[in-house]
Every structure is written in C-alpha cells, then in structure tokens.
Scaffold this motif. Sequence first.
Motif, PDB file in Angstrom:
ATOM      1  N   GLY A   1       0.775  -1.230   0.000  1.00  0.00           N
ATOM      2  CA  GLY A   1       0.000   0.000   0.000  1.00  0.00           C
ATOM      3  C   GLY A   1       0.801   1.271   0.000  1.00  0.00           C
ATOM      4  O   GLY A   1       0.295   2.317   0.383  1.00  0.00           O
ATOM      5  N   ILE A   2       2.054   1.208  -0.426  1.00  0.00           N
ATOM      6  CA  ILE A   2       2.828   2.447  -0.501  1.00  0.00           C
ATOM      7  C   ILE A   2       2.739   2.972  -1.918  1.00  0.00           C
ATOM      8  O   ILE A   2       3.059   2.272  -2.866  1.00  0.00           O
ATOM      9  CB  ILE A   2       4.298   2.181  -0.152  1.00  0.00           C
ATOM     10  N   ALA A   3       2.275   4.196  -2.043  1.00  0.00           N
ATOM     11  CA  ALA A   3       2.162   4.765  -3.384  1.00  0.00           C
ATOM     12  C   ALA A   3       3.508   5.305  -3.832  1.00  0.00           C
ATOM     13  O   ALA A   3       3.984   4.996  -4.897  1.00  0.00           O
ATOM     14  CB  ALA A   3       1.117   5.857  -3.395  1.00  0.00           C
ATOM     15  N   ARG A   4       4.122   6.157  -3.009  1.00  0.00           N
ATOM     16  CA  ARG A   4       5.443   6.650  -3.382  1.00  0.00           C
ATOM     17  C   ARG A   4       6.183   7.128  -2.149  1.00  0.00           C
ATOM     18  O   ARG A   4       5.612   7.332  -1.098  1.00  0.00           O
ATOM     19  CB  ARG A   4       5.361   7.776  -4.409  1.00  0.00           C
ATOM     20  N   VAL A   5       7.492   7.236  -2.349  1.00  0.00           N
ATOM     21  CA  VAL A   5       8.368   7.716  -1.280  1.00  0.00           C
ATOM     22  C   VAL A   5       9.049   8.965  -1.796  1.00  0.00           C
ATOM     23  O   VAL A   5       9.719   8.925  -2.820  1.00  0.00           O
ATOM     24  CB  VAL A   5       9.421   6.656  -0.921  1.00  0.00           C
ATOM     25  N   GLU A   6       8.850  10.082  -1.105  1.00  0.00           N
ATOM     26  CA  GLU A   6       9.502  11.311  -1.557  1.00  0.00           C
ATOM     27  C   GLU A   6      10.612  11.667  -0.596  1.00  0.00           C
ATOM     28  O   GLU A   6      10.429  11.607   0.610  1.00  0.00           O
ATOM     29  CB  GLU A   6       8.477  12.449  -1.616  1.00  0.00           C
ATOM     30  N   ILE A   7      11.731  12.012  -1.151  1.00  0.00           N
ATOM     31  CA  ILE A   7      12.893  12.330  -0.319  1.00  0.00           C
ATOM     32  C   ILE A   7      13.330  13.743  -0.620  1.00  0.00           C
ATOM     33  O   ILE A   7      13.597  14.096  -1.760  1.00  0.00           O
ATOM     34  CB  ILE A   7      14.048  11.357  -0.601  1.00  0.00           C
ATOM     35  N   LYS A   8      13.374  14.549   0.426  1.00  0.00           N
ATOM     36  CA  LYS A   8      13.839  15.921   0.242  1.00  0.00           C
ATOM     37  C   LYS A   8      15.033  16.115   1.171  1.00  0.00           C
ATOM     38  O   LYS A   8      14.992  15.713   2.320  1.00  0.00           O
ATOM     39  CB  LYS A   8      12.747  16.916   0.641  1.00  0.00           C
ATOM     40  N   ARG A   9      16.043  16.742   0.672  1.00  0.00           N
ATOM     41  CA  ARG A   9      17.201  16.963   1.521  1.00  0.00           C
ATOM     42  C   ARG A   9      17.487  18.441   1.677  1.00  0.00           C
ATOM     43  O   ARG A   9      17.584  19.175   0.703  1.00  0.00           O
ATOM     44  CB  ARG A   9      18.442  16.320   0.907  1.00  0.00           C
ATOM     45  N   LYS A  10      17.627  18.836   2.921  1.00  0.00           N
ATOM     46  CA  LYS A  10      18.195  20.157   3.188  1.00  0.00           C
ATOM     47  C   LYS A  10      19.575  19.909   3.766  1.00  0.00           C
ATOM     48  O   LYS A  10      20.010  18.770   3.865  1.00  0.00           O
ATOM     49  CB  LYS A  10      17.312  20.893   4.189  1.00  0.00           C
ATOM     50  N   THR A  11      20.230  20.948   4.162  1.00  0.00           N
ATOM     51  CA  THR A  11      21.640  20.796   4.515  1.00  0.00           C
ATOM     52  C   THR A  11      21.880  19.728   5.568  1.00  0.00           C
ATOM     53  O   THR A  11      22.781  18.923   5.452  1.00  0.00           O
ATOM     54  CB  THR A  11      22.217  22.114   5.030  1.00  0.00           C
ATOM     55  N   ASP A  12      21.073  19.705   6.617  1.00  0.00           N
ATOM     56  CA  ASP A  12      21.361  18.686   7.623  1.00  0.00           C
ATOM     57  C   ASP A  12      20.117  17.884   7.959  1.00  0.00           C
ATOM     58  O   ASP A  12      20.030  17.253   9.003  1.00  0.00           O
ATOM     59  CB  ASP A  12      21.896  19.347   8.899  1.00  0.00           C
TER      60      ASP A  12
ATOM     61  N   GLU B   1      -4.315   5.575  -6.922  1.00  0.00           N
ATOM     62  CA  GLU B   1      -2.878   5.607  -7.174  1.00  0.00           C
ATOM     63  C   GLU B   1      -2.506   4.351  -7.924  1.00  0.00           C
ATOM     64  O   GLU B   1      -2.825   3.249  -7.485  1.00  0.00           O
ATOM     65  CB  GLU B   1      -2.116   5.630  -5.847  1.00  0.00           C
ATOM     66  N   PRO B   2      -1.791   4.489  -9.028  1.00  0.00           N
ATOM     67  CA  PRO B   2      -1.501   3.302  -9.831  1.00  0.00           C
ATOM     68  C   PRO B   2      -0.646   2.274  -9.096  1.00  0.00           C
ATOM     69  O   PRO B   2      -0.817   1.070  -9.317  1.00  0.00           O
ATOM     70  CB  PRO B   2      -0.754   3.861 -11.048  1.00  0.00           C
ATOM     71  N   ASN B   3       0.241   2.703  -8.207  1.00  0.00           N
ATOM     72  CA  ASN B   3       1.082   1.728  -7.511  1.00  0.00           C
ATOM     73  C   ASN B   3       0.249   0.765  -6.694  1.00  0.00           C
ATOM     74  O   ASN B   3       0.455  -0.448  -6.717  1.00  0.00           O
ATOM     75  CB  ASN B   3       2.072   2.433  -6.581  1.00  0.00           C
TER      76      ASN B   3
ATOM     77  N   TYR C   1       1.534   6.902 -13.445  1.00  0.00           N
ATOM     78  CA  TYR C   1       1.839   5.643 -14.128  1.00  0.00           C
ATOM     79  C   TYR C   1       2.642   4.752 -13.219  1.00  0.00           C
ATOM     80  O   TYR C   1       3.395   5.224 -12.379  1.00  0.00           O
ATOM     81  CB  TYR C   1       2.627   5.969 -15.387  1.00  0.00           C
ATOM     82  N   CYS C   2       2.454   3.448 -13.399  1.00  0.00           N
ATOM     83  CA  CYS C   2       3.255   2.544 -12.590  1.00  0.00           C
ATOM     84  C   CYS C   2       3.457   1.257 -13.357  1.00  0.00           C
ATOM     85  O   CYS C   2       2.562   0.796 -14.071  1.00  0.00           O
ATOM     86  CB  CYS C   2       2.540   2.271 -11.274  1.00  0.00           C
ATOM     87  N   TYR C   3       4.614   0.665 -13.167  1.00  0.00           N
ATOM     88  CA  TYR C   3       4.870  -0.668 -13.707  1.00  0.00           C
ATOM     89  C   TYR C   3       5.120  -1.586 -12.534  1.00  0.00           C
ATOM     90  O   TYR C   3       5.834  -1.247 -11.608  1.00  0.00           O
ATOM     91  CB  TYR C   3       6.084  -0.657 -14.625  1.00  0.00           C
ATOM     92  N   TYR C   4       4.507  -2.736 -12.584  1.00  0.00           N
ATOM     93  CA  TYR C   4       4.709  -3.681 -11.484  1.00  0.00           C
ATOM     94  C   TYR C   4       4.812  -5.066 -12.060  1.00  0.00           C
ATOM     95  O   TYR C   4       4.105  -5.411 -13.010  1.00  0.00           O
ATOM     96  CB  TYR C   4       3.536  -3.581 -10.508  1.00  0.00           C
ATOM     97  N   ALA C   5       5.667  -5.903 -11.493  1.00  0.00           N
ATOM     98  CA  ALA C   5       5.840  -7.259 -12.004  1.00  0.00           C
ATOM     99  C   ALA C   5       5.195  -8.230 -11.040  1.00  0.00           C
ATOM    100  O   ALA C   5       5.478  -8.211  -9.844  1.00  0.00           O
ATOM    101  CB  ALA C   5       7.327  -7.570 -12.150  1.00  0.00           C
TER     102      ALA C   5
END
Lengths: 218, 124
Positions: free
Chosen positions: A59-70, A123-125, A195-199
């Motif tokens: 059930g995870i659609a997406r993981v977003e990663i944001k980076r600031k300096t620390d 969500e396609p995932n 869009y998502c591709y899954y095997a």
Amino acid sequence: MGQKINPLGFRLGITQNHRSYWFAKPKKYSKVFEEDKKIRDCIELYVQKHIKNSSNYGGIARVEIKRKTDLIQVEIYTGFPALLVESRGQGIEQLKLNVQNILSSGDRRLRMTLIEIAKPYGEPNILAEYIALQLESRVAFRRTMKKAIELAKKGNIKGIKIQIAGRLNGAEIARVEWAREGRVPLQTIRARINYCYYAAQTIYGVLGIKVWIFQDEE
Amino acid sequence: MAAPALPMKPGKVGVEEAAETVHRIRITLSSKNVKNLEKVCADLIKGAKDKRLKVKGPVRMPTKVMRITTRKSPCGEGTNTWDGFELRVHKRVIDLHSPSEVVKQITSITIEPGVEVEVTIADV
C-alpha cells in the motif's frame, strides 16, 4: 510502431514533481543518489517482510525524499497507514531506525512522515499491487482488470488504462491484453497522468502490469 | 562550541565568536531549480537588510549545463536517435559584512530543499 515514453518522466517539469528533491555538487552526487536508493530499498524490504502476505499488500504509493543541509525528509505516501503503524506508538519507529542505520554519516537528522492518501485506489502503484496479488492467486486476468477498474472509478478519476503482458492464465504463448475506461491522453503534457509498472511473479513466469491513471488536466 | 549547522570553511585567522568582529562573509547558493533559488536569495537579502548589514546583492554566476547524450536504443539497430539529458546548475553569490552569529541565524531560517548553501568567512 513507435515506443512510448514514460509519462512520469515526460511531465517532470510540468504537472509532475520530482520524487527526490535535492541538490548535490557533481562530486557527491553519486553518493547521495546511492543513499536515496538504499532508503527506498530499505522501506520496500521492511514492507515486504512485515506487511505483505497473501491477503495484504504494502500500500505504498510513493516515497519522496527531500534533503536540506542537515535534514533528510522522507515522506511515505501510503493508502493504508494502519498497516505500517503496527503497534500503537511504535509505528514507524522501527522503520526509522532501519533507515537511520543505513545512512552512513549520522550527523544528519532524519524525519520520516506517513501521509495518507484519500482514495488509495486512485494511485496506480496500489492498484498494480492489488492486481498482482490477484494474478498470483490465479484469478482470471480479465476479471481482475475489470475489478481493478471498478475500484479505481470509486475515486474521482477521468480515465484509467491497465495493460497486462505475459503468460495470461498460464497460456503457453504470451500475449498483451489491456482494458481502458475513460480517456488517457498520453500526448497531452498538461494532463496529470500517473503511471506505474509492477511485475507479478506467478508460477508460469512474470506478468508485467502497467497502470495509467488520468486524474485531471492541469 | 556547538557544531554549526552549515559547512563553514574558516578563514586565514581562526573565527572569533566575539559579537563585534565583522567578517566578510560570502554565501554561495546553488540549485537546479531557479524559482526556489531566487526565493532563498530574496529571503536572505531581506533578512540581512532587516539587520541592517551591508549586502552585495545576488551575483548570478553563469549557469552550468551538464549534458549527457545517449543513444535511445538498447541495440545498434534503427535510426540513430539520441536522448539529450541536461542538468542545469544555477549559482548565486551574496556578500555580507557581519558577525558570524548573525549569519548563522539568517541562513538557518531560510533553507529550502534542493538549494545548497555554502558560507565562507574571510576576515576583514
């Protein structure tokens, strides 16, 4: 015949945000990139070990990663947050610890948040995972596709297309089948298409599942 | 001494924590995204002007374009179509004359994801 470009990449500047949003100088770029991949793999592994079983999917659609300096901010968009937060209070602590162990230099803070998606089957995932689960339990694929489209239509989407390729129903000769509902304008850049591709791993081999969901324009 | 939040390269003389020594401070901002970059620039300059520091406005360095050109095809067959991927790095430089603590304050407020801030201190 032409080939289709990945609709996510096609729309990256417009209507589609980057899933990893950070800047690094060329020298450090590869290391940061590798770290991102490790974080995503760690989360995927955790979900697979703890949550996925024959009746549940991550059930995870997406993981977003944001980076600031620390600060590293990991936002996990999930349709079923209850699955990830197992025991109350404990929840993502274990996940957070796992990810922190992977990150090399510990002088950066990690902030992990779970964001719930209102209509998970939009969500396609998540939809693709559902289809994969059905196919792996040997449900007829055409019924699965129709059921998936029904589920997705409950949210407000304007169009959906599902394509399944491989040894459908265990046939010896592989083929490609697709079902569409509504319209999915892949050439329109301002159309917000996910869009998502899954095997799916079945006993006959791998079935490739592609899901396009047209949410709205702009 | 508390570890600073930002990577700081000390100047020739050791950096003094005394409040009144004014240092020439150069803040270099780099990013792939112009909008965020300009926003952080504007915030920094506004913050500095509020504290009435001498600011040399954002100097826009030329954009570095890193191009990667690859064949689209996984095999050699077909018309020779090429993908041209680019990564554009935008850089802005802001100079301030101020004690280092004030700078730490200003820079810690305005950090957006995707913008890299580097502070160099050279003593006046």
